[in-house]
Design a protein around this motif. Structure first.
Motif, PDB file in Angstrom:
ATOM      1  N   ASP A 111      38.577  29.622  30.851  1.00  0.00           N
ATOM      2  CA  ASP A 111      37.441  29.128  29.674  1.00  0.00           C
ATOM      3  C   ASP A 111      36.341  28.083  30.585  1.00  0.00           C
ATOM      4  O   ASP A 111      35.472  28.077  31.056  1.00  0.00           O
ATOM      5  CB  ASP A 111      38.517  27.961  29.561  1.00  0.00           C
ATOM      6  CG  ASP A 111      38.531  28.939  27.778  1.00  0.00           C
ATOM      7  OD1 ASP A 111      37.796  30.480  27.486  1.00  0.00           O
ATOM      8  OD2 ASP A 111      39.224  28.073  27.530  1.00  0.00           O
ATOM      9  N   SER A 112      37.505  28.111  32.283  1.00  0.00           N
ATOM     10  CA  SER A 112      36.513  27.627  32.944  1.00  0.00           C
ATOM     11  C   SER A 112      35.926  27.614  34.241  1.00  0.00           C
ATOM     12  O   SER A 112      35.245  27.533  35.095  1.00  0.00           O
ATOM     13  CB  SER A 112      37.550  26.319  34.067  1.00  0.00           C
ATOM     14  OG  SER A 112      37.901  25.102  32.729  1.00  0.00           O
ATOM     15  N   PHE A 146      32.091  29.751  31.371  1.00  0.00           N
ATOM     16  CA  PHE A 146      32.238  31.467  31.406  1.00  0.00           C
ATOM     17  C   PHE A 146      32.932  31.393  28.757  1.00  0.00           C
ATOM     18  O   PHE A 146      33.144  33.005  28.841  1.00  0.00           O
ATOM     19  CB  PHE A 146      33.270  32.143  31.649  1.00  0.00           C
ATOM     20  CG  PHE A 146      33.638  33.590  31.974  1.00  0.00           C
ATOM     21  CD1 PHE A 146      32.746  34.418  32.018  1.00  0.00           C
ATOM     22  CD2 PHE A 146      34.911  33.838  31.089  1.00  0.00           C
ATOM     23  CE1 PHE A 146      32.555  35.372  31.684  1.00  0.00           C
ATOM     24  CE2 PHE A 146      34.753  35.667  31.160  1.00  0.00           C
ATOM     25  CZ  PHE A 146      33.267  35.868  31.324  1.00  0.00           C
ATOM     26  N   GLY A 147      34.128  30.931  29.014  1.00  0.00           N
ATOM     27  CA  GLY A 147      35.122  31.097  27.958  1.00  0.00           C
ATOM     28  C   GLY A 147      33.688  31.050  26.772  1.00  0.00           C
ATOM     29  O   GLY A 147      34.116  31.397  25.514  1.00  0.00           O
ATOM     30  N   LEU A 184      28.125  24.382  48.554  1.00  0.00           N
ATOM     31  CA  LEU A 184      28.047  24.286  47.588  1.00  0.00           C
ATOM     32  C   LEU A 184      28.708  22.781  46.722  1.00  0.00           C
ATOM     33  O   LEU A 184      29.493  21.980  47.315  1.00  0.00           O
ATOM     34  CB  LEU A 184      28.924  25.199  47.074  1.00  0.00           C
ATOM     35  CG  LEU A 184      29.396  24.752  45.290  1.00  0.00           C
ATOM     36  CD1 LEU A 184      27.549  25.998  44.390  1.00  0.00           C
ATOM     37  CD2 LEU A 184      30.262  26.604  45.409  1.00  0.00           C
ATOM     38  N   ARG A 185      28.350  22.131  46.006  1.00  0.00           N
ATOM     39  CA  ARG A 185      28.734  21.109  45.071  1.00  0.00           C
ATOM     40  C   ARG A 185      28.864  20.794  43.811  1.00  0.00           C
ATOM     41  O   ARG A 185      29.651  20.775  43.097  1.00  0.00           O
ATOM     42  CB  ARG A 185      27.388  19.827  45.949  1.00  0.00           C
ATOM     43  CG  ARG A 185      27.142  19.366  46.434  1.00  0.00           C
ATOM     44  CD  ARG A 185      28.543  18.474  47.207  1.00  0.00           C
ATOM     45  NE  ARG A 185      28.525  18.718  48.482  1.00  0.00           N
ATOM     46  CZ  ARG A 185      28.680  19.555  49.208  1.00  0.00           C
ATOM     47  NH1 ARG A 185      29.599  20.227  49.018  1.00  0.00           N
ATOM     48  NH2 ARG A 185      28.584  19.306  50.785  1.00  0.00           N
ATOM     49  N   GLY A 186      28.784  22.409  43.195  1.00  0.00           N
ATOM     50  CA  GLY A 186      28.927  22.567  42.014  1.00  0.00           C
ATOM     51  C   GLY A 186      27.701  23.438  40.595  1.00  0.00           C
ATOM     52  O   GLY A 186      26.927  23.472  41.027  1.00  0.00           O
ATOM     53  N   TYR A 187      28.115  22.369  39.396  1.00  0.00           N
ATOM     54  CA  TYR A 187      27.417  23.480  38.967  1.00  0.00           C
ATOM     55  C   TYR A 187      27.237  22.186  37.558  1.00  0.00           C
ATOM     56  O   TYR A 187      27.898  21.167  37.447  1.00  0.00           O
ATOM     57  CB  TYR A 187      27.807  24.531  37.856  1.00  0.00           C
ATOM     58  CG  TYR A 187      27.603  24.582  36.102  1.00  0.00           C
ATOM     59  CD1 TYR A 187      26.702  25.263  35.757  1.00  0.00           C
ATOM     60  CD2 TYR A 187      28.403  24.049  35.070  1.00  0.00           C
ATOM     61  CE1 TYR A 187      25.886  25.466  34.996  1.00  0.00           C
ATOM     62  CE2 TYR A 187      28.346  23.594  33.936  1.00  0.00           C
ATOM     63  CZ  TYR A 187      26.395  24.724  33.213  1.00  0.00           C
ATOM     64  OH  TYR A 187      26.497  24.862  32.441  1.00  0.00           O
ATOM     65  N   HIS A 188      25.856  22.143  37.069  1.00  0.00           N
ATOM     66  CA  HIS A 188      26.221  21.146  36.340  1.00  0.00           C
ATOM     67  C   HIS A 188      24.352  21.263  35.813  1.00  0.00           C
ATOM     68  O   HIS A 188      23.147  21.971  35.920  1.00  0.00           O
ATOM     69  CB  HIS A 188      25.519  19.821  36.904  1.00  0.00           C
ATOM     70  CG  HIS A 188      24.628  18.221  36.132  1.00  0.00           C
ATOM     71  ND1 HIS A 188      26.615  17.930  35.349  1.00  0.00           N
ATOM     72  CD2 HIS A 188      23.830  17.880  35.730  1.00  0.00           C
ATOM     73  CE1 HIS A 188      25.300  16.899  34.547  1.00  0.00           C
ATOM     74  NE2 HIS A 188      24.144  16.493  34.558  1.00  0.00           N
ATOM     75  N   VAL A 232      33.042  37.310  38.255  1.00  0.00           N
ATOM     76  CA  VAL A 232      33.998  36.211  37.262  1.00  0.00           C
ATOM     77  C   VAL A 232      34.163  35.054  38.368  1.00  0.00           C
ATOM     78  O   VAL A 232      35.129  36.224  39.940  1.00  0.00           O
ATOM     79  CB  VAL A 232      34.665  36.479  36.555  1.00  0.00           C
ATOM     80  CG1 VAL A 232      34.971  34.726  35.869  1.00  0.00           C
ATOM     81  CG2 VAL A 232      34.220  36.905  35.802  1.00  0.00           C
ATOM     82  N   TYR A 233      33.986  33.604  38.958  1.00  0.00           N
ATOM     83  CA  TYR A 233      34.173  32.927  39.413  1.00  0.00           C
ATOM     84  C   TYR A 233      35.448  31.815  39.727  1.00  0.00           C
ATOM     85  O   TYR A 233      34.967  31.310  38.481  1.00  0.00           O
ATOM     86  CB  TYR A 233      32.938  32.265  40.974  1.00  0.00           C
ATOM     87  CG  TYR A 233      31.702  33.494  41.289  1.00  0.00           C
ATOM     88  CD1 TYR A 233      32.123  33.489  42.735  1.00  0.00           C
ATOM     89  CD2 TYR A 233      30.944  34.104  40.642  1.00  0.00           C
ATOM     90  CE1 TYR A 233      30.475  34.454  42.950  1.00  0.00           C
ATOM     91  CE2 TYR A 233      30.320  34.850  40.947  1.00  0.00           C
ATOM     92  CZ  TYR A 233      29.866  34.732  42.163  1.00  0.00           C
ATOM     93  OH  TYR A 233      29.386  35.299  42.994  1.00  0.00           O
ATOM     94  N   ALA A 234      36.369  31.501  40.199  1.00  0.00           N
ATOM     95  CA  ALA A 234      37.062  30.785  39.975  1.00  0.00           C
ATOM     96  C   ALA A 234      36.179  29.176  39.778  1.00  0.00           C
ATOM     97  O   ALA A 234      34.750  28.971  39.514  1.00  0.00           O
ATOM     98  CB  ALA A 234      38.189  30.084  41.810  1.00  0.00           C
ATOM     99  N   PRO A 235      36.282  28.358  38.895  1.00  0.00           N
ATOM    100  CA  PRO A 235      36.358  26.715  38.483  1.00  0.00           C
ATOM    101  C   PRO A 235      35.082  25.848  39.658  1.00  0.00           C
ATOM    102  O   PRO A 235      34.376  25.584  39.302  1.00  0.00           O
ATOM    103  CB  PRO A 235      36.908  26.278  38.021  1.00  0.00           C
ATOM    104  CG  PRO A 235      37.956  27.213  37.312  1.00  0.00           C
ATOM    105  CD  PRO A 235      38.465  28.664  38.547  1.00  0.00           C
ATOM    106  N   ASP A 236      36.063  26.180  41.031  1.00  0.00           N
ATOM    107  CA  ASP A 236      35.548  25.310  42.239  1.00  0.00           C
ATOM    108  C   ASP A 236      34.241  26.211  42.430  1.00  0.00           C
ATOM    109  O   ASP A 236      33.394  25.736  43.395  1.00  0.00           O
ATOM    110  CB  ASP A 236      36.261  25.177  43.278  1.00  0.00           C
ATOM    111  CG  ASP A 236      36.286  27.284  43.889  1.00  0.00           C
ATOM    112  OD1 ASP A 236      36.152  27.113  43.417  1.00  0.00           O
ATOM    113  OD2 ASP A 236      37.142  26.371  44.961  1.00  0.00           O
ATOM    114  N   GLY A 237      33.705  27.560  41.987  1.00  0.00           N
ATOM    115  CA  GLY A 237      32.873  28.252  42.638  1.00  0.00           C
ATOM    116  C   GLY A 237      32.457  28.734  43.836  1.00  0.00           C
ATOM    117  O   GLY A 237      31.771  29.697  44.273  1.00  0.00           O
ATOM    118  N   LYS A 238      33.632  28.803  44.340  1.00  0.00           N
ATOM    119  CA  LYS A 238      33.770  28.967  45.941  1.00  0.00           C
ATOM    120  C   LYS A 238      34.393  30.233  45.930  1.00  0.00           C
ATOM    121  O   LYS A 238      34.918  31.090  47.499  1.00  0.00           O
ATOM    122  CB  LYS A 238      34.324  27.887  46.857  1.00  0.00           C
ATOM    123  CG  LYS A 238      33.268  27.007  46.530  1.00  0.00           C
ATOM    124  CD  LYS A 238      34.266  25.606  47.665  1.00  0.00           C
ATOM    125  CE  LYS A 238      33.401  23.955  48.113  1.00  0.00           C
ATOM    126  NZ  LYS A 238      33.818  23.622  48.585  1.00  0.00           N
TER     127      LYS A 238
END
Length: 282
Positions: free
Chosen positions: A98-99, A270-271, A156-160, A35-41
């Motif tokens: 949830d993020s 994730f939520g 990394l630029r994020g999730y989409h 599981v990764y934090a919302p920033d993905g990093k």
């Protein structure tokens, strides 16, 4: 640095101390997903698959924080008691549950739309949870033969919409590792030393490819077994009734595809994962 792939399926134990001071360990399950934090990093922890009750009743996954265990020869051992798990661990880390994200198995593409493969593994600092790089490849055989692309977290630029998004420069990164790639390097080096060494290196290259073919056969066998297991598990979860062998085969195949697709594209927050899984199960 630690690779999350090294922890996958390891046993997880909790510890209790009796009044006499004797420490007892109890298995709570196996590591399932990272599981990764919302920033993905940042790695914030791992989900743990608990054993079924009486081998029949499914139990929800547990969560263990990244900083609340030690790795031993037996597996992962929780080090903070109840603070290691679930709500207490999330509250302690201040996680927006949830993020949170699950990168492993997700497809990666650049900001200009070039698809790179899927996230096969991730290296991170076990003390801070900070991600170092993402390993992107195709199937298991391809990784063994040609290697993976190592994308630094700085790209990394994020999730989409089901994808990890990275800088365009990631598409220009070279493959690292792989049997054929390594053998090819040996051939090139040997040519500098003479014909005899070149022959030896060429033989090594051939053996590498042969080994790859052998691995393909093993992979096909493992895949068939996994598909069969996936069919059984899916039918249990979705309540699929037993029908003729032909219909069962079709249902099992579609079920495995649905489950694999969902796990592979777990980009939804994730939520909401269970909601997405239920949609895929219909």
């Amino acid at each position: 640095m630690t690779r999350v792939g090294q922890l996958y399926r390891l046993h997880v134990f909790s510890e209790t101390t009796s009044r006499s001071g004797k420490v007892k360990q109890k298995s709570v399950g196996r590591v399932h997903m990272t599981v990764y934090a919302p920033d993905g990093k940042h790695v914030v922890g791992f989900t743990i698959t608990q054993p079924d009750i009486a081998g029949m009743v499914k139990r929800p996954d547990l969560f263990i924080a990244y900083d609340a265990f030690k790795v031993t020869d037996k597996g992962l051992v929780a080090t903070m008691g109840d603070e290691s798990f679930d709500d207490k661990a999330r509250a302690r880390l201040g996680i927006d549950w949830d993020s949170c994200l699950m990168w492993t198995g997700m497809d990666a593409k650049t900001t200009d739309g070039k698809e790179l493969g899927y996230i096969d593994d991730v290296s991170y600092d076990p003390k801070t949870g900070e991600v170092e790089k993402f390993f992107v490849g195709d199937d298991g055989l391809a990784r063994k033969l040609v290697g993976t692309v190592e994308i630094p977290v700085s790209m990394l630029r994020g999730y989409h919409k089901g994808y990890m998004i990275v800088d365009p420069e990631a598409a220009t990164l070279e493959l690292n590792g792989g049997l054929a790639a390594k053998a090819g390097e040996n051939v090139a080096k040997a040519k500098l030393k003479g014909k005899e060494d070149a022959k030896k290196a060429s033989k090594a290259a051939t053996e590498a490819v042969d080994k790859g073919s052998h691995e393909l056969g093993r992979a096909i066998s493992r895949t068939k077994k996994a598909m069969d297991e996936s069919k059984v598990e899916y039918e249990k979860a979705a309540g699929v009734k037993k029908t003729s062998s032909a219909k069962k085969g079709d249902a099992g195949q579609e079920a495995a595809k649905a489950v694999g697709r969902q796990i592979g594209k777990m980009g939804s927050m994730f939520g909401s994962f269970m909601d997405e899984y239920k949609k895929a199960s219909k």
